[in-house]
Design an enzyme around this catalytic site. Structure first.
Site, PDB file in Angstrom:
ATOM      1  N   GLU A   1      10.561 -13.239 -12.549  1.00  0.00           N
ATOM      2  CA  GLU A   1       9.674 -11.914 -12.240  1.00  0.00           C
ATOM      3  C   GLU A   1       9.451 -11.035 -13.353  1.00  0.00           C
ATOM      4  OE1 GLU A   1      11.402  -9.462  -9.020  1.00  0.00           O
ATOM      5  OE2 GLU A   1      13.307  -9.885  -9.836  1.00  0.00           O
TER       6      GLU A   1
ATOM      7  N   LYS B   1       7.233  -3.506  -4.634  1.00  0.00           N
ATOM      8  CA  LYS B   1       8.606  -2.825  -4.459  1.00  0.00           C
ATOM      9  C   LYS B   1       8.816  -2.976  -3.183  1.00  0.00           C
ATOM     10  CE  LYS B   1      12.441  -1.132  -5.984  1.00  0.00           C
ATOM     11  NZ  LYS B   1      13.285  -2.229  -6.541  1.00  0.00           N
TER      12      LYS B   1
ATOM     13  N   ASN C   1      -1.678   1.387   5.879  1.00  0.00           N
ATOM     14  CA  ASN C   1      -0.688   0.577   5.394  1.00  0.00           C
ATOM     15  C   ASN C   1      -0.122  -0.475   6.532  1.00  0.00           C
ATOM     16  OD1 ASN C   1       1.319  -0.973   4.032  1.00  0.00           O
ATOM     17  ND2 ASN C   1       2.727   0.964   4.184  1.00  0.00           N
ATOM     18  N   GLY C   2      -0.151  -1.645   6.173  1.00  0.00           N
ATOM     19  CA  GLY C   2       0.369  -2.706   7.284  1.00  0.00           C
ATOM     20  C   GLY C   2      -0.730  -3.661   7.215  1.00  0.00           C
TER      21      GLY C   2
ATOM     22  N   TRP D   1      -2.598  -2.704  -1.804  1.00  0.00           N
ATOM     23  CA  TRP D   1      -2.159  -4.039  -2.242  1.00  0.00           C
ATOM     24  C   TRP D   1      -2.803  -4.937  -1.352  1.00  0.00           C
ATOM     25  CZ3 TRP D   1       1.178  -7.874  -0.369  1.00  0.00           C
ATOM     26  CH2 TRP D   1       1.559  -8.719  -1.404  1.00  0.00           C
TER      27      TRP D   1
ATOM     28  N   ARG E   1       5.212   0.800  -5.900  1.00  0.00           N
ATOM     29  CA  ARG E   1       5.250  -0.287  -4.784  1.00  0.00           C
ATOM     30  C   ARG E   1       4.157  -1.394  -5.134  1.00  0.00           C
ATOM     31  NH1 ARG E   1       6.540   2.500   0.050  1.00  0.00           N
ATOM     32  NH2 ARG E   1       4.789   1.191   1.399  1.00  0.00           N
TER      33      ARG E   1
ATOM     34  N   GLU F   1      20.220 -15.390  -8.878  1.00  0.00           N
ATOM     35  CA  GLU F   1      19.531 -14.047  -9.150  1.00  0.00           C
ATOM     36  C   GLU F   1      19.153 -13.819 -10.567  1.00  0.00           C
ATOM     37  OE1 GLU F   1      18.473 -11.677  -7.564  1.00  0.00           O
ATOM     38  OE2 GLU F   1      18.688  -9.845  -8.828  1.00  0.00           O
TER      39      GLU F   1
ATOM     40  N   HIS G   1      21.857 -35.100 -10.167  1.00  0.00           N
ATOM     41  CA  HIS G   1      21.014 -35.783  -8.793  1.00  0.00           C
ATOM     42  C   HIS G   1      19.649 -35.593  -9.064  1.00  0.00           C
ATOM     43  CE1 HIS G   1      25.061 -36.726  -7.217  1.00  0.00           C
ATOM     44  NE2 HIS G   1      25.434 -35.468  -7.104  1.00  0.00           N
TER      45      HIS G   1
ATOM     46  N   CYS H   1       0.953  -1.265   0.017  1.00  0.00           N
ATOM     47  CA  CYS H   1       0.021   0.031  -0.033  1.00  0.00           C
ATOM     48  C   CYS H   1       1.056   1.080  -0.031  1.00  0.00           C
ATOM     49  CB  CYS H   1      -0.824   0.041   1.184  1.00  0.00           C
ATOM     50  SG  CYS H   1      -1.949  -1.357   1.190  1.00  0.00           S
TER      51      CYS H   1
ATOM     52  N   LYS I   1      15.383 -13.065 -11.659  1.00  0.00           N
ATOM     53  CA  LYS I   1      15.013 -11.833 -12.558  1.00  0.00           C
ATOM     54  C   LYS I   1      14.193 -12.201 -13.932  1.00  0.00           C
ATOM     55  CE  LYS I   1      15.697  -9.325 -10.865  1.00  0.00           C
ATOM     56  NZ  LYS I   1      16.219  -8.724  -9.584  1.00  0.00           N
TER      57      LYS I   1
HETATM   58  C1  F6R Z   1      13.636  -8.835  -6.730  1.00  0.00           C
HETATM   59  C2  F6R Z   1      13.585  -7.941  -5.757  1.00  0.00           C
HETATM   60  C3  F6R Z   1      12.923  -8.644  -4.278  1.00  0.00           C
HETATM   61  C4  F6R Z   1      13.442  -7.513  -3.085  1.00  0.00           C
HETATM   62  C5  F6R Z   1      12.989  -8.319  -1.818  1.00  0.00           C
HETATM   63  C6  F6R Z   1      13.718  -7.624  -0.771  1.00  0.00           C
HETATM   64  O1  F6R Z   1      14.000  -8.152  -8.030  1.00  0.00           O
HETATM   65  O2  F6R Z   1      13.684  -6.788  -5.691  1.00  0.00           O
HETATM   66  O3  F6R Z   1      13.413 -10.005  -4.458  1.00  0.00           O
HETATM   67  O4  F6R Z   1      15.014  -8.036  -3.416  1.00  0.00           O
HETATM   68  O5  F6R Z   1      11.609  -8.023  -1.978  1.00  0.00           O
HETATM   69  O6  F6R Z   1      13.441  -6.322  -1.022  1.00  0.00           O
HETATM   70  P1  F6R Z   1      14.429  -5.033  -0.037  1.00  0.00           P
HETATM   71  O7  F6R Z   1      15.716  -5.246  -0.540  1.00  0.00           O
HETATM   72  O8  F6R Z   1      13.889  -4.066  -0.030  1.00  0.00           O
HETATM   73  O9  F6R Z   1      14.318  -5.905   1.601  1.00  0.00           O
END
Ligand code: F6R
Length: 607
Positions: free
Chosen positions: A489, A602, A100-101, A74, A27, A482, A505, A2, A486
């Protein structure tokens, strides 16, 4: 997650509320809404879906109120819908609130309020808060006193902004474990979940701490503790503007942020490497004598930041001989970690607000550990709660998929490992070679970015595929984890990352003619082993794209990219770039919204 905006001004509130919500779109959200106070009445509009739907609803309305709150939701409790969207209002339509929360004890409170005759319209946890406000206002006849009562009753996390016809000039605010920043100009006081939402109005901000209350009143802000005692707070001036948060000529934020990496890394290194043999981290000056007291180090984070931790832990252990452990923050709390005052705990978070990471940090502090946060957002919760904070200087990261935050996290983790090695007296020739290599990284990344077209072409292999396999060993395994994240997502292609030696395995059963294997083999001591594993996949018909170093090329792979020659410890930073670009262009081929992938947020401020 949110997003919240709020304003009390001498001019119309709506433009601020909407532009702020727009800046918070990154976000992630599924509905939006606003309340303003118009002629002593609440004016509330909400719409499911994009913010544009709310704007369309407001197009033919004359919204002249000077005080208001806005929200992008959200969904956590209840489906995305107009009814579940915020703001929520009390039954008398005199109090309106955004949240928010998560209110963890909302069921219990809801039952009590229903018995008291309150009618609920939504399935949300947030709606209990507005009815509770009403309940306590009826008892105290004072909105601030009611808010104090509310925060003594609710459990969980919250940033709350409340307006009421009872006191129509003001916005009442409280927070716990959810971010909220407050700004002030001569004729407006504003609040939002994140700095970009208020930067066009002011760079002078206050950060509210947990359980504190703020009251906005047309250019002034008053702060109180949870018992209603007046407190004073320091003003912080934000050192960047919203230009930094715009796309800067690129089609998407993600592509812009990928290209910003040479600069972001240079900024992160600025002032931290002295000459050719010294790392300077003034943030840790008073810790120097403490390092020899640690018998282990824990690295804790989520998602991409967790992958950065896997590399960081590997490097710290190698350079300092301190045993390291890496744990996803969502697991840390529940795995009963064996930690105490001899444990160094390192928490990595771009946003500095991730609920799981914050909870893990609090547990570590409870157990007496020394805590270091690595964060990108200035003044974020993690930086305020950890014993020490080292900032990555990536600038605002707007695209949901992390790119420049990841590589700058790798850099800070590397600097930290070297700083500790230095403090423990482990500097040697290898150490000096690494320092030379670090300084060359921005230039090396610039050169890799010149090969962007190649990576765009590699992405074509994914055109008709629903799956991809990433393999690597050691530090390369963290890199492929990673790379696979990427791809998943942003392009929604299912990607799995495997330790190359583990293929036989089990996972090799999945390989068939036409499967795509993206292999990373940059570590000279184990590259030959990974290359044998690559051959095993080629023998079963896989197409292989290989990222490796000079002298480790393999026949029969479809594509080979030779990474620049740097110390192997630094290769994770370099190989991140092509893996990000492959994911980016694959998403383009599949027609995905790379900056706002479905279902993702985000800043993940719920557990
Ligand atoms: C993936 C991504 C997420 C964040 C994760 C932690 O591209 O951005 O996996 O890395 O949600 O977020 P932070 O770093 O803000 O704690």
């Amino acid at each position: 997650m949110c997003g919240i905006t709020a304003i009390s001004a001498t001019k119309e509130a709506l433009p601020f509320l909407l532009q702020g919500l727009e800046k918070l779109e990154y976000r992630g959200y599924d509905s939006a809404g606003i309340t303003t106070i118009e002629n002593h009445r609440l004016f509330t509009k909400k719409a499911k879906g994009r913010l544009q739907n709310l704007k369309d609803l407001l197009k033919n309305e004359s919204v002249t109120g000077h005080v208001g709150i806005g929200h992008t939701r959200w969904a956590t409790h209840g489906v995305p819908s107009n009814l579940n969207s915020h703001p929520h209002t009390n039954n008398a339509d005199t109090i309106s609130l955004v949240h928010n929360g998560i209110i963890e004890n909302y069921r219990e409170l809801k039952d009590i309020l229903i018995l008291q005759g309150y009618h609920f319209q939504s399935e949300t946890d947030s709606e209990v808060v507005v009815h509770l406000m009403d309940y306590y206002y009826n008892k105290t006849h004072n909105l601030q006193a009611a808010l104090q009562k509310v925060i003594s009753r609710i459990e969980g996390s919250y940033a709350l902004c409340i307006v009421s016809t009872i006191d129509p000039d003001k916005v009442y605010i409280a927070k716990k474990d959810s971010p909220l920043v407050i700004g002030k100009t001569d004729n407006a006081s504003v609040a939002a979940s994140d700095i970009p939402a208020i930067l066009d109005y002011t760079k002078d901000v206050y950060f509210l701490n947990d359980y504190e209350i703020a009251i906005l009143d047309k250019g002034s802000v008053a702060f109180f503790d949870k018992d209603g005692h007046s407190i004073s707070k320091e003003l912080t001036t934000i050192p960047y503007d919203n230009e930094a948060a715009k796309k800067g000529g690129y089609d998407t934020f993600m592509l812009k942020e990928i290209h910003e990496q040479p600069h972001a890394i240079a900024e992160t290194l600025r002032g931290r490497v002295e000459g050719t043999d010294r790392i300077v981290l003034p943030e840790l000056n008073n810790m120097k004598d403490q390092f020899k007291t640690f018998n282990k180090a824990y690295f804790v984070a989520c998602g991409t930041a967790y992958h950065a931790c896997l590399s960081g832990a590997n490097i710290l252990e190698r350079l300092t001989k301190i045993p390291t452990f890496t744990q996803a923050a969502s697991e840390f709390r529940y795995c009963d970690p064996i930690i105490d005052e001899k444990t160094l705990c390192i928490f990595v978070s771009q946003s500095g607000e991730t609920a799981d990471t914050m909870a893990a940090l609090r547990l570590a502090k409870e157990k007496g550990c020394t805590t270091i946060a690595i964060a990108n957002v200035l003044g974020s919760s993690i930086s305020r709660e950890a014993d020490h904070t080292i900032y990555t200087c990536a600038g605002p990261e707007i695209a949901v998929a992390s790119t420049k935050a990841y590589t700058t996290q790798l850099i800070v983790l590397l600097l930290l490992a070297m700083y500790i090695a230095q403090a423990l007296g482990y500097e040697n020739e290898h150490y000096k070679r690494i320092i030379e290599g670090i300084a060359s990284l921005p230039e090396r990344i610039n050169n890799i970015l010149k090969d962007e077209k190649l990576f765009e072409n590699y992405a074509q292999y994914l055109k008709d595929l629903k799956d991809a396999y990433y393999i690597g060993r050691g530090l390369d395994y963290a890199s492929v984890l990673e790379g696979a994240l990427k791809l998943k997502e942003v392009s929604y292609v299912h990607a799995d990352a495997y330790i190359a030696g583990e293929l036989k395995h089990g996972p090799i059963a999945l390989i068939e003619p036409g499967s795509l294997v993206i292999a990373v083999a940059t570590q000279p001591n184990i590259a030959a082993k990974t290359i044998s594993n690559i051959q095993e996949t080629i023998a079963r018909g896989a197409n292989v794209i290989l990222f490796t170093i000079d002298g480790q090329e393999v026949g029969n792979v479809k594509e080979t990219y030779i990474l620049p020659k740097v110390d192997p410890i630094l290769q994770s930073v370099l190989v991140a770039i092509p893996l990000q670009l492959i994911a980016y262009y694959a998403a383009g081929i599949k027609g995905c919204d790379v900056d706002k992938p479905r279902n993702l947020a985000k800043s993940v401020t719920v557990e």
